[in-house]
Motif scaffolding. Structure first.
Motif, mmCIF file in Angstrom:
data_model
loop_
_atom_site.group_PDB
_atom_site.id
_atom_site.type_symbol
_atom_site.label_atom_id
_atom_site.label_comp_id
_atom_site.label_asym_id
_atom_site.label_seq_id
_atom_site.Cartn_x
_atom_site.Cartn_y
_atom_site.Cartn_z
ATOM 1 N N THR A 117 -0.664 1.273 -2.168
ATOM 2 C CA THR A 117 0.522 1.968 -2.706
ATOM 3 C C THR A 117 1.295 2.786 -1.672
ATOM 4 O O THR A 117 2.359 3.302 -1.989
ATOM 5 C CB THR A 117 0.100 2.909 -3.853
ATOM 6 O OG1 THR A 117 -0.879 3.854 -3.374
ATOM 7 C CG2 THR A 117 -0.479 2.125 -5.014
ATOM 8 N N GLN A 118 0.795 2.867 -0.449
ATOM 9 C CA GLN A 118 1.444 3.781 0.499
ATOM 10 C C GLN A 118 2.741 3.242 1.108
ATOM 11 O O GLN A 118 3.617 4.006 1.510
ATOM 12 C CB GLN A 118 0.466 4.154 1.615
ATOM 13 C CG GLN A 118 0.059 2.992 2.499
ATOM 14 C CD GLN A 118 -0.939 3.404 3.562
ATOM 15 O OE1 GLN A 118 -1.354 4.568 3.637
ATOM 16 N NE2 GLN A 118 -1.346 2.457 4.396
ATOM 17 N N GLN A 124 12.718 3.727 -7.126
ATOM 18 C CA GLN A 124 11.743 4.656 -7.700
ATOM 19 C C GLN A 124 11.120 4.157 -8.997
ATOM 20 O O GLN A 124 9.902 4.218 -9.176
ATOM 21 C CB GLN A 124 12.417 6.025 -7.943
ATOM 22 C CG GLN A 124 11.468 7.123 -8.386
ATOM 23 C CD GLN A 124 10.424 7.449 -7.334
ATOM 24 O OE1 GLN A 124 10.606 7.168 -6.139
ATOM 25 N NE2 GLN A 124 9.312 8.021 -7.750
ATOM 26 N N LYS A 125 11.935 3.650 -9.917
ATOM 27 C CA LYS A 125 11.426 3.188 -11.200
ATOM 28 C C LYS A 125 10.462 2.019 -11.026
ATOM 29 O O LYS A 125 9.374 1.992 -11.612
ATOM 30 C CB LYS A 125 12.585 2.782 -12.107
ATOM 31 C CG LYS A 125 12.136 2.355 -13.500
ATOM 32 C CD LYS A 125 13.326 1.968 -14.364
ATOM 33 C CE LYS A 125 12.859 1.508 -15.745
ATOM 34 N NZ LYS A 125 14.007 1.107 -16.597
ATOM 35 N N LEU A 130 4.965 -0.409 -10.493
ATOM 36 C CA LEU A 130 4.024 -1.182 -9.675
ATOM 37 C C LEU A 130 2.764 -0.374 -9.384
ATOM 38 O O LEU A 130 1.644 -0.901 -9.473
ATOM 39 C CB LEU A 130 4.696 -1.603 -8.361
ATOM 40 C CG LEU A 130 3.842 -2.426 -7.400
ATOM 41 C CD1 LEU A 130 3.317 -3.693 -8.088
ATOM 42 C CD2 LEU A 130 4.623 -2.788 -6.145
ATOM 43 N N LYS A 131 2.946 0.911 -9.066
ATOM 44 C CA LYS A 131 1.787 1.775 -8.799
ATOM 45 C C LYS A 131 0.908 1.904 -10.036
ATOM 46 O O LYS A 131 -0.318 1.910 -9.940
ATOM 47 C CB LYS A 131 2.260 3.158 -8.327
ATOM 48 C CG LYS A 131 2.844 3.153 -6.927
ATOM 49 C CD LYS A 131 3.280 4.536 -6.484
ATOM 50 C CE LYS A 131 2.117 5.423 -6.175
ATOM 51 N NZ LYS A 131 2.534 6.709 -5.565
ATOM 52 N N LYS A 133 0.644 -0.338 -12.395
ATOM 53 C CA LYS A 133 -0.035 -1.629 -12.579
ATOM 54 C C LYS A 133 -1.234 -1.743 -11.637
ATOM 55 O O LYS A 133 -2.328 -2.153 -12.048
ATOM 56 C CB LYS A 133 0.948 -2.773 -12.311
ATOM 57 C CG LYS A 133 0.347 -4.149 -12.507
ATOM 58 C CD LYS A 133 1.368 -5.257 -12.205
ATOM 59 C CE LYS A 133 0.741 -6.634 -12.377
ATOM 60 N NZ LYS A 133 1.700 -7.716 -12.048
ATOM 61 N N ILE A 134 -1.031 -1.364 -10.376
ATOM 62 C CA ILE A 134 -2.118 -1.404 -9.392
ATOM 63 C C ILE A 134 -3.252 -0.470 -9.818
ATOM 64 O O ILE A 134 -4.436 -0.806 -9.740
ATOM 65 C CB ILE A 134 -1.605 -1.019 -7.982
ATOM 66 C CG1 ILE A 134 -0.627 -2.077 -7.472
ATOM 67 C CG2 ILE A 134 -2.772 -0.862 -7.010
ATOM 68 C CD1 ILE A 134 0.085 -1.681 -6.190
ATOM 69 N N TYR A 135 -2.864 0.711 -10.288
ATOM 70 C CA TYR A 135 -3.851 1.710 -10.724
ATOM 71 C C TYR A 135 -4.708 1.165 -11.864
ATOM 72 O O TYR A 135 -5.940 1.273 -11.838
ATOM 73 C CB TYR A 135 -3.135 2.985 -11.176
ATOM 74 C CG TYR A 135 -4.062 4.108 -11.554
ATOM 75 C CD1 TYR A 135 -4.448 5.072 -10.618
ATOM 76 C CD2 TYR A 135 -4.578 4.217 -12.849
ATOM 77 C CE1 TYR A 135 -5.305 6.110 -10.958
ATOM 78 C CE2 TYR A 135 -5.439 5.236 -13.195
ATOM 79 C CZ TYR A 135 -5.797 6.180 -12.247
ATOM 80 O OH TYR A 135 -6.661 7.195 -12.595
ATOM 81 N N ASN A 136 -4.065 0.582 -12.860
ATOM 82 C CA ASN A 136 -4.785 0.055 -14.025
ATOM 83 C C ASN A 136 -5.715 -1.095 -13.636
ATOM 84 O O ASN A 136 -6.850 -1.187 -14.126
ATOM 85 C CB ASN A 136 -3.799 -0.415 -15.095
ATOM 86 C CG ASN A 136 -3.058 0.737 -15.734
ATOM 87 O OD1 ASN A 136 -3.560 1.852 -15.790
ATOM 88 N ND2 ASN A 136 -1.844 0.475 -16.218
ATOM 89 N N GLU A 137 -5.236 -1.962 -12.750
ATOM 90 C CA GLU A 137 -6.051 -3.093 -12.316
ATOM 91 C C GLU A 137 -7.286 -2.622 -11.545
ATOM 92 O O GLU A 137 -8.412 -3.071 -11.808
ATOM 93 C CB GLU A 137 -5.218 -4.034 -11.438
ATOM 94 C CG GLU A 137 -4.163 -4.828 -12.211
ATOM 95 C CD GLU A 137 -3.277 -5.661 -11.298
ATOM 96 O OE1 GLU A 137 -3.401 -5.502 -10.060
ATOM 97 O OE2 GLU A 137 -2.472 -6.472 -11.815
#
Length: 219
Positions: A117-118, A124-125, A130-131, A133-137
């Protein structure tokens, strides 16, 4: 392993945030302590008020320490002696995993999330989506890997039917409610714990404010 500890480890968040409620609680306790020390009160009344604050803080700290899988007696005693400071510290502490292989696993996933994510160069939206989605996965993968690791270590909860009310409990009210309803295991009873917790908190707050008003008027 106690079922609450098991649940805490199995469901540890990918990214832990500070507990804003207990942080505000620490600030509130500090303000109240300053106010009652500025008032010209009798020594006996001052001692009683300080004792109420200390007990309230100790119970809250014990509950928070349990959520963080830390020593409840240690943090309870410290909170009794130094209420605002200890409540504030507990607001910033992270979950104590105590199992090195799982701790390494959590750190590995947290680094993986940071790397993924960095450098997202999106509006921004879209970046937030995306962040998320990545977090949940990664959170789902982390939970699966923790579950596998616990099985490898032959670690199981002592009482699988015990439901932890942590996400519903707010402060000492929820703690006391959970103590009275400790053996219940249904979703309905868990919600009832929360309701009792909120009600108790409101009652305690009203009583404290009433005592302060009475002392200011008649002191």
């Amino acid at each position: 392993m106690n079922s609450k500890v098991y649940s805490t480890i199995l469901n540890i968040p990918l990214q832990e945030k500070e507990d804003s409620q207990i942080l505000r609680g620490g600030i509130f306790m500090l303000i109240i302590s300053v106010i009652i020390n500025l008032l010209d009160l009798k020594l006996e009344i001052l001692i009683v008020l300080q004792f109420i604050i200390s007990v309230f803080s100790a119970l809250w700290a014990i509950h928070r320490a349990e959520i963080l899988n830390r020593n409840k007696f240690f943090w309870g005693v410290l909170a009794f002696l130094f209420p605002p400071i200890i409540l504030t510290i507990l607001g910033f502490l992270k979950t104590n995993i105590k199992i090195s292989s799982i701790s390494n696993l959590v750190n590995e996933y947290r680094k993986k999330y940071e790397l993924k994510t960095q450098n997202i160069d999106f509006p921004q939206k879209d970046k937030i989506e995306l962040k998320s989605k990545i977090y949940n996965e990664l959170s789902s993968e982390l939970k699966q890997d923790i579950s596998i690791e616990l099985k490898k270590l032959n670690i199981q909860p002592e009482n699988i039917n015990t439901v932890s009310p942590s996400s519903f409990i707010v402060g000492v009210g929820g703690l006391i409610a959970s103590l009275f309803l400790k053996n219940s295991a249904t979703q309905k009873s868990t919600i009832n714990k929360a309701k009792l917790g909120y009600i108790f908190n409101v009652i305690v707050l009203i009583l404290l404010i009433s005592v302060l008003i009475y002392i200011i008027i008649h002191g």
